[in-house]
Design an enzyme around this catalytic site. Sequence first.
Site, mmCIF file in Angstrom:
data_model
loop_
_atom_site.group_PDB
_atom_site.id
_atom_site.type_symbol
_atom_site.label_atom_id
_atom_site.label_comp_id
_atom_site.label_asym_id
_atom_site.label_seq_id
_atom_site.Cartn_x
_atom_site.Cartn_y
_atom_site.Cartn_z
ATOM 1 N N GLY A 69 56.782 -42.681 -6.575
ATOM 2 C CA GLY A 69 55.910 -43.313 -5.591
ATOM 3 C C GLY A 69 55.914 -42.615 -4.249
ATOM 4 N N ASN A 149 55.977 -55.298 -1.453
ATOM 5 C CA ASN A 149 57.215 -55.278 -2.234
ATOM 6 C C ASN A 149 58.189 -56.375 -1.827
ATOM 7 O OD1 ASN A 149 56.837 -53.170 -0.096
ATOM 8 N ND2 ASN A 149 59.074 -53.201 -0.137
ATOM 9 N N GLN A 177 53.883 -51.992 -6.719
ATOM 10 C CA GLN A 177 54.387 -53.310 -7.115
ATOM 11 C C GLN A 177 53.401 -54.117 -7.947
ATOM 12 O OE1 GLN A 177 57.383 -54.385 -6.846
ATOM 13 N NE2 GLN A 177 58.249 -52.841 -5.486
ATOM 14 N N HIS A 199 59.185 -46.609 -12.382
ATOM 15 C CA HIS A 199 60.382 -47.452 -12.540
ATOM 16 C C HIS A 199 60.200 -48.882 -12.057
ATOM 17 C CE1 HIS A 199 62.158 -47.456 -8.355
ATOM 18 N NE2 HIS A 199 61.363 -46.402 -8.243
ATOM 19 N N THR A 235 56.215 -27.368 -13.435
ATOM 20 C CA THR A 235 56.112 -27.665 -14.867
ATOM 21 C C THR A 235 56.276 -29.165 -15.100
ATOM 22 O OG1 THR A 235 57.016 -25.504 -15.348
ATOM 23 C CG2 THR A 235 57.101 -27.126 -17.141
ATOM 24 N N CYS A 320 71.923 -55.781 8.588
ATOM 25 C CA CYS A 320 72.881 -55.945 9.673
ATOM 26 C C CYS A 320 73.089 -54.589 10.344
ATOM 27 C CB CYS A 320 74.177 -56.488 9.112
ATOM 28 S SG CYS A 320 75.239 -57.102 10.390
HETATM 29 C C1 LIG Z 1 55.603 -50.473 -2.567
HETATM 30 C C2 LIG Z 1 56.425 -49.276 -2.884
HETATM 31 N N1 LIG Z 1 55.921 -48.055 -2.678
HETATM 32 C C3 LIG Z 1 56.608 -46.933 -2.945
HETATM 33 C C4 LIG Z 1 57.893 -46.994 -3.435
HETATM 34 C C5 LIG Z 1 58.658 -45.705 -3.632
HETATM 35 O O1 LIG Z 1 58.831 -45.348 -4.948
HETATM 36 P P1 LIG Z 1 59.916 -44.223 -5.359
HETATM 37 O O2 LIG Z 1 61.234 -44.766 -4.905
HETATM 38 O O3 LIG Z 1 59.795 -44.095 -6.835
HETATM 39 O O4 LIG Z 1 59.575 -42.979 -4.649
HETATM 40 C C6 LIG Z 1 58.455 -48.236 -3.704
HETATM 41 C C7 LIG Z 1 59.830 -48.340 -4.230
HETATM 42 O O5 LIG Z 1 60.663 -49.019 -3.695
HETATM 43 C C8 LIG Z 1 57.704 -49.415 -3.410
HETATM 44 O O6 LIG Z 1 58.196 -50.645 -3.622
#
Ligand SMILES: Cc1ncc(COP(=O)(O)O)c(C=O)c1O
Length: 369
Positions: A69, A149, A177, A199, A235, A320
């Site tokens: 991402g 998220n 998400q 993931h 690749t 924190c």
């Molecule tokens: C909304 C959102 N965007 C992007 C990411 C980033 O993905 P990655 O950790 O696979 O680069 C996350 C992962 O926490 C996410 O929740």
Amino acid sequence: MIYLDYNASTPVDPKVVAAMRPFLNEAFGNPSSGHWASMPAKNALENARRQVASLLRCAPDEVVFTSGGSEANNLAIKGTFFALRDKGEHIVTTQVEHPAVLGPCRFLERLGAKVNYLPVDGYGRVDPEEVRRAITPRTILITVIHANNEVGTIQPLAEIGAIAREHGIRLHTDAAQSIGKIPVHVAELGVDLLTVVGHKFYAPKGVGALYVRRNVTLEPLIHGGGHERGQRSGTESALLTVGLGEACALAMDLEPMKCIRMLRDRLWQGLREVLGDAVVLNGHPELRLPNTLNVSFVGRVGAEVLARLHGVAASTGSACHSGRVELSPVLSAMRVPEHVGMGAVRFSLGRATSETEIDTVLKQLRKTS
Ligand SMILES: Cc1ncc(COP(=O)(O)O)c(C=O)c1O
């Protein structure tokens, strides 16, 4: 051990593992080689591309595989900025984006970009009219997260898409998400660029994709051998892309979300019964991901609530720093008061979450409150 942190990451689905297994050893060829040893890898790569495209309802040649991402967001945002420098330098985004969007925006500000970080309402939603008002003749990109998220709030993307089209400005969304939880179809959302993160929906870490609408030009971030139609050299991994493709095929079926939503609501109802008004919901009551429950234990500190929930993996909405509790930027943007926000805990459910697990969490909360 109870895992309620599926928005952070998901386990790899056994069907995804099975689809990937042959690519660990047998089909080792380089997909670009063009001889017999490359064929299984090349075919698998292109099949995976079709699976991603089917889920998003786009054409396979509009899918660019990435390492995840963060890379997809960086490619969309920086790739647009570098490609459209002559047209303008203005980007519109929101205050509730993931750091993988905010980071590239802040970086580009150092290179001369002007970025508007739009405010959101108390539920975390941006007003499409605010997007319209922010547009200038120099705007080259609007980037708005599909579903947040932390709190799960879903943005009015289709409306924003219509405004973007009206002004001829490209629209990117981070759908990390939302994929696998709600329908994500590029034409319905009206987006030109869309980020996919494996993931978050039962594929392995280290693989993702960027949907790039045809005729949308991006300057690549990684130059080299011209893989992925010149948009991302390096690749390709048949192993990882096969995993992503299979996860996309599984994500076509949103039926499991019905049960997940029921369990999520059972947790919320249970919390209200135990704590009454001492627990409040963060995020939109309806326009929210079906697996996400972000609640504030009013007057308490989220990390302390979690520490008492032995064996429960979930996230807090505050951090924190030097002995001071600081709200997450998302809760701050929603103007959640500090004494409420510091008690925020995000429970995010997934395919393996059971009723017994939810009831165990509630029992533990009953004991500790
Ligand atoms: C909304 C959102 N965007 C992007 C990411 C980033 O993905 P990655 O950790 O696979 O680069 C996350 C992962 O926490 C996410 O929740």
